[in-house]
Design a protein around this motif. Structure first.
Motif, mmCIF file in Angstrom:
data_model
loop_
_atom_site.group_PDB
_atom_site.id
_atom_site.type_symbol
_atom_site.label_atom_id
_atom_site.label_comp_id
_atom_site.label_asym_id
_atom_site.label_seq_id
_atom_site.Cartn_x
_atom_site.Cartn_y
_atom_site.Cartn_z
ATOM 1 N N THR A 1 -3.545 1.744 7.407
ATOM 2 C CA THR A 1 -2.975 2.634 6.392
ATOM 3 C C THR A 1 -2.112 1.794 5.471
ATOM 4 O OG1 THR A 1 -1.147 3.214 7.899
ATOM 5 C CG2 THR A 1 -3.007 4.737 7.771
ATOM 6 N N PHE A 2 -2.213 2.063 4.176
ATOM 7 C CA PHE A 2 -1.464 1.279 3.195
ATOM 8 C C PHE A 2 -1.184 2.135 1.966
ATOM 9 C CE2 PHE A 2 -5.846 0.880 1.997
ATOM 10 C CZ PHE A 2 -5.857 0.823 0.616
ATOM 11 N N PHE A 3 -0.097 1.825 1.281
ATOM 12 C CA PHE A 3 0.251 2.539 0.058
ATOM 13 C C PHE A 3 -0.623 2.064 -1.092
ATOM 14 C CE2 PHE A 3 4.429 3.197 2.212
ATOM 15 C CZ PHE A 3 4.429 4.594 2.155
ATOM 16 N N LEU A 4 -1.100 3.017 -1.892
ATOM 17 C CA LEU A 4 -1.958 2.682 -3.022
ATOM 18 C C LEU A 4 -1.168 2.031 -4.148
ATOM 19 C CD1 LEU A 4 -4.389 5.708 -3.469
ATOM 20 C CD2 LEU A 4 -4.719 3.608 -2.185
ATOM 21 N N LYS A 5 -1.855 1.092 -4.820
ATOM 22 C CA LYS A 5 -1.358 0.542 -6.072
ATOM 23 C C LYS A 5 -2.580 0.240 -6.938
ATOM 24 C CE LYS A 5 -0.873 -4.331 -4.686
ATOM 25 N NZ LYS A 5 0.092 -5.450 -4.579
ATOM 26 N N HIS A 6 -2.389 -0.404 -8.079
ATOM 27 C CA HIS A 6 -3.480 -0.552 -9.046
ATOM 28 C C HIS A 6 -4.698 -1.273 -8.473
ATOM 29 C CE1 HIS A 6 -1.612 1.139 -12.622
ATOM 30 N NE2 HIS A 6 -0.482 0.506 -12.306
ATOM 31 N N GLU A 7 -4.513 -2.423 -7.844
ATOM 32 C CA GLU A 7 -5.642 -3.205 -7.349
ATOM 33 C C GLU A 7 -6.170 -2.571 -6.063
ATOM 34 O OE1 GLU A 7 -2.642 -4.452 -7.970
ATOM 35 O OE2 GLU A 7 -3.015 -5.416 -9.915
ATOM 36 N N ILE A 8 -7.489 -2.408 -5.977
ATOM 37 C CA ILE A 8 -8.112 -1.702 -4.859
ATOM 38 C C ILE A 8 -7.861 -2.411 -3.531
ATOM 39 C CG2 ILE A 8 -10.316 -0.937 -3.891
ATOM 40 C CD1 ILE A 8 -11.350 -0.636 -6.719
ATOM 41 N N ASP A 9 -7.421 -1.642 -2.541
ATOM 42 C CA ASP A 9 -7.250 -2.101 -1.156
ATOM 43 C C ASP A 9 -6.246 -3.242 -1.005
ATOM 44 O OD1 ASP A 9 -9.168 -0.224 -0.444
ATOM 45 O OD2 ASP A 9 -10.807 -1.670 -0.429
ATOM 46 N N THR A 10 -5.275 -3.326 -1.905
ATOM 47 C CA THR A 10 -4.317 -4.432 -1.850
ATOM 48 C C THR A 10 -2.885 -3.979 -1.571
ATOM 49 O OG1 THR A 10 -3.940 -4.349 -4.254
ATOM 50 C CG2 THR A 10 -5.699 -5.811 -3.465
ATOM 51 N N GLY A 11 -2.661 -2.689 -1.390
ATOM 52 C CA GLY A 11 -1.305 -2.171 -1.228
ATOM 53 C C GLY A 11 -0.644 -2.587 0.078
ATOM 54 N N ASP A 12 0.655 -2.344 0.166
ATOM 55 C CA ASP A 12 1.436 -2.744 1.330
ATOM 56 C C ASP A 12 1.012 -1.961 2.572
ATOM 57 O OD1 ASP A 12 2.721 -4.359 -0.442
ATOM 58 O OD2 ASP A 12 4.613 -3.251 -0.452
ATOM 59 N N GLN B 1 0.510 0.762 8.826
ATOM 60 C CA GLN B 1 0.113 0.720 10.229
ATOM 61 C C GLN B 1 -1.296 0.147 10.357
ATOM 62 O OE1 GLN B 1 1.854 2.282 13.384
ATOM 63 N NE2 GLN B 1 3.280 1.345 11.951
ATOM 64 N N GLN B 2 -1.559 -0.498 11.507
ATOM 65 C CA GLN B 2 -2.899 -0.975 11.826
ATOM 66 C C GLN B 2 -3.198 -0.739 13.301
ATOM 67 O OE1 GLN B 2 -2.976 -5.163 10.476
ATOM 68 N NE2 GLN B 2 -4.298 -4.495 8.790
ATOM 69 N N THR C 1 -4.018 6.909 13.772
ATOM 70 C CA THR C 1 -3.261 6.020 12.890
ATOM 71 C C THR C 1 -2.634 6.794 11.743
ATOM 72 O OG1 THR C 1 -4.859 4.281 13.427
ATOM 73 C CG2 THR C 1 -3.364 3.861 11.584
ATOM 74 N N VAL C 2 -3.390 7.723 11.166
ATOM 75 C CA VAL C 2 -2.853 8.540 10.072
ATOM 76 C C VAL C 2 -1.703 9.408 10.567
ATOM 77 C CG1 VAL C 2 -3.370 10.517 8.565
ATOM 78 C CG2 VAL C 2 -4.925 8.548 8.634
ATOM 79 N N LEU C 3 -1.878 10.038 11.715
ATOM 80 C CA LEU C 3 -0.821 10.890 12.252
ATOM 81 C C LEU C 3 0.449 10.077 12.513
ATOM 82 C CD1 LEU C 3 0.146 13.619 13.298
ATOM 83 C CD2 LEU C 3 -0.876 13.052 15.515
ATOM 84 N N ARG C 4 0.298 8.896 13.110
ATOM 85 C CA ARG C 4 1.466 8.062 13.375
ATOM 86 C C ARG C 4 2.139 7.604 12.080
ATOM 87 N NH1 ARG C 4 -0.941 4.684 16.078
ATOM 88 N NH2 ARG C 4 -0.796 2.732 14.921
ATOM 89 N N THR C 5 1.340 7.309 11.073
ATOM 90 C CA THR C 5 1.885 6.904 9.774
ATOM 91 C C THR C 5 2.721 8.022 9.162
ATOM 92 O OG1 THR C 5 0.009 5.409 9.380
ATOM 93 C CG2 THR C 5 1.289 6.103 7.456
ATOM 94 N N VAL C 6 2.194 9.248 9.211
ATOM 95 C CA VAL C 6 2.934 10.395 8.677
ATOM 96 C C VAL C 6 4.241 10.588 9.446
ATOM 97 C CG1 VAL C 6 2.916 12.915 8.438
ATOM 98 C CG2 VAL C 6 0.914 11.577 7.743
ATOM 99 N N GLU C 7 4.192 10.451 10.762
ATOM 100 C CA GLU C 7 5.401 10.630 11.564
ATOM 101 C C GLU C 7 6.473 9.606 11.194
ATOM 102 O OE1 GLU C 7 3.278 12.535 15.555
ATOM 103 O OE2 GLU C 7 3.677 10.374 15.439
ATOM 104 N N LEU C 8 6.058 8.372 10.934
ATOM 105 C CA LEU C 8 7.009 7.343 10.515
ATOM 106 C C LEU C 8 7.619 7.674 9.158
ATOM 107 C CD1 LEU C 8 5.094 4.108 11.585
ATOM 108 C CD2 LEU C 8 7.233 4.955 12.564
#
Length: 329
Positions: A145-156, A159-160, A185-192
């Protein structure tokens, strides 16, 4: 404390499991700290010539089952869609197997938008990470899981989770493993994020040079053609990395000059020393078809002729004479 409002964007089966995990937690825990307030998915598909039968996306089917509000925009830049999306007042957006989002969409929530990607980023950025991980013979894959930014699939990265690739995994079986893991992974990301504990790691900190990265570009028909000049392991990995979709293929020619395109779904490996030309066909005409490659033979187990169903090789040979046929290279 006021709950975080979530808008979920996704379309295929892969995107259903994370939404299901979020909804099940929301429905069983009143103190979960979030609420899914709406879903964005693709428009229904017309599945007959008259346009009277429509096919809903798997995500829409589940959203309807849950009674969630829906948006199905044709264009993600449409002003009416953007206005309706803004009315949901999302604090956070989650994207799983959807379309490329314009900045006007992914930058809308105050907490940002995060994506679930089916690889261990920064490896396998691109449209087909599951296929390429198997094609390249990797022993592990995973989800990020990563935060979106302009360049595809490059965000911070948030979780992995790592998933092992078995020697007989195909793109299909690995897809299902990653789908289930991705839900957690998505559920854990949301909880964080809800707890304010999410720490995003820049992908640039995980590699020194882009030369270290393996890409995962979109796969086209020509990409799927089998190169019989490669090694036994490489050909085996290529075929399972394309199975069941989009499917590896090869062409065979008959003695009369007819050429047949055959999709290959399942194979076995037979290590052996031989002096046959790579791509040579061997068959008893009843139960097996082998193809010579560097280091041995690829045993064809499950194939499909144009206009026919997928079938075992023995079934194919009962109605298809392979005598005198050869692979077109």
């Amino acid at each position: 404390m006021e709950k975080i409002r979530i808008v979920y964007l996704g379309t295929p089966d892969f995107a259903v499991e994370p939404l299901r995990r979020l909804m099940e937690r929301q429905q069983t825990d009143a103190d979960c700290g979030y609420e899914v307030v709406g879903v964005v998915t693709m428009p229904d598909k017309v599945i007959n010539k008259r346009g009277t039968q429509m096919l809903m996306s798997p995500v829409k089917e589940y959203a309807v089952e849950c009674g969630l509000p829906l948006l199905q925009p044709v264009s993600l830049k449409d002003a009416e869609f953007l206005g309706a999306l803004a009315q949901w007042k999302a604090d956070l957006q989650i994207v799983v197997a959807f379309r490329m989002l314009p900045e006007s969409v992914w930058d809308m929530p105050r907490l940002g938008t995060f994506n679930l990607h089916a690889s261990l980023l920064p490896q396998y950025r691109g449209a087909a990470p599951i296929n390429w991980a198997i094609i390249n013979g990797d022993k592990q894959s995973g989800v990020t899981t990563f935060f979106l930014k302009h360049e595809i699939d490059t965000g911070d990265i948030i979780q992995q989770d790592v998933v092992d690739i078995a020697v007989d995994d195909t793109a299909g079986t690995l897809h299902d493993k990653l789908m289930l893991t991705g839900g957690s992974t998505v559920l854990r990301t949301v909880e964080l994020i809800v707890r304010g504990e999410a720490k995003a790691l820049p992908q640039e900190s995980l590699f020194k040079s882009v030369d270290e990265l393996r890409p995962a570009p979109k796969i086209f028909r020509d990409t799927c053609r089998i190169d019989w000049n490669k090694s036994l392991q490489q050909v085996y990995d290529f075929i399972r990395g394309m199975s069941p979709y989009p499917a590896a293929w090869t062409e065979i020619s008959a003695a009369d000059g007819a050429v047949y395109s055959i999709k290959v779904y399942e194979t076995g490996m037979e290590q052996a020393a031989h002096d046959r030309e790579c791509g040579s066909l061997l068959t008893d005409g009843k139960s097996y078809i082998k193809v010579a490659v560097v280091g041995g033979y690829i045993n064809l187990l499950s194939v499909q002729l144009p206009g026919k169903k997928r079938m075992a090789v023995a079934e194919l040979l009962r109605g298809f004479n392979m005598t005198g046929m050869s692979i077109v290279k």
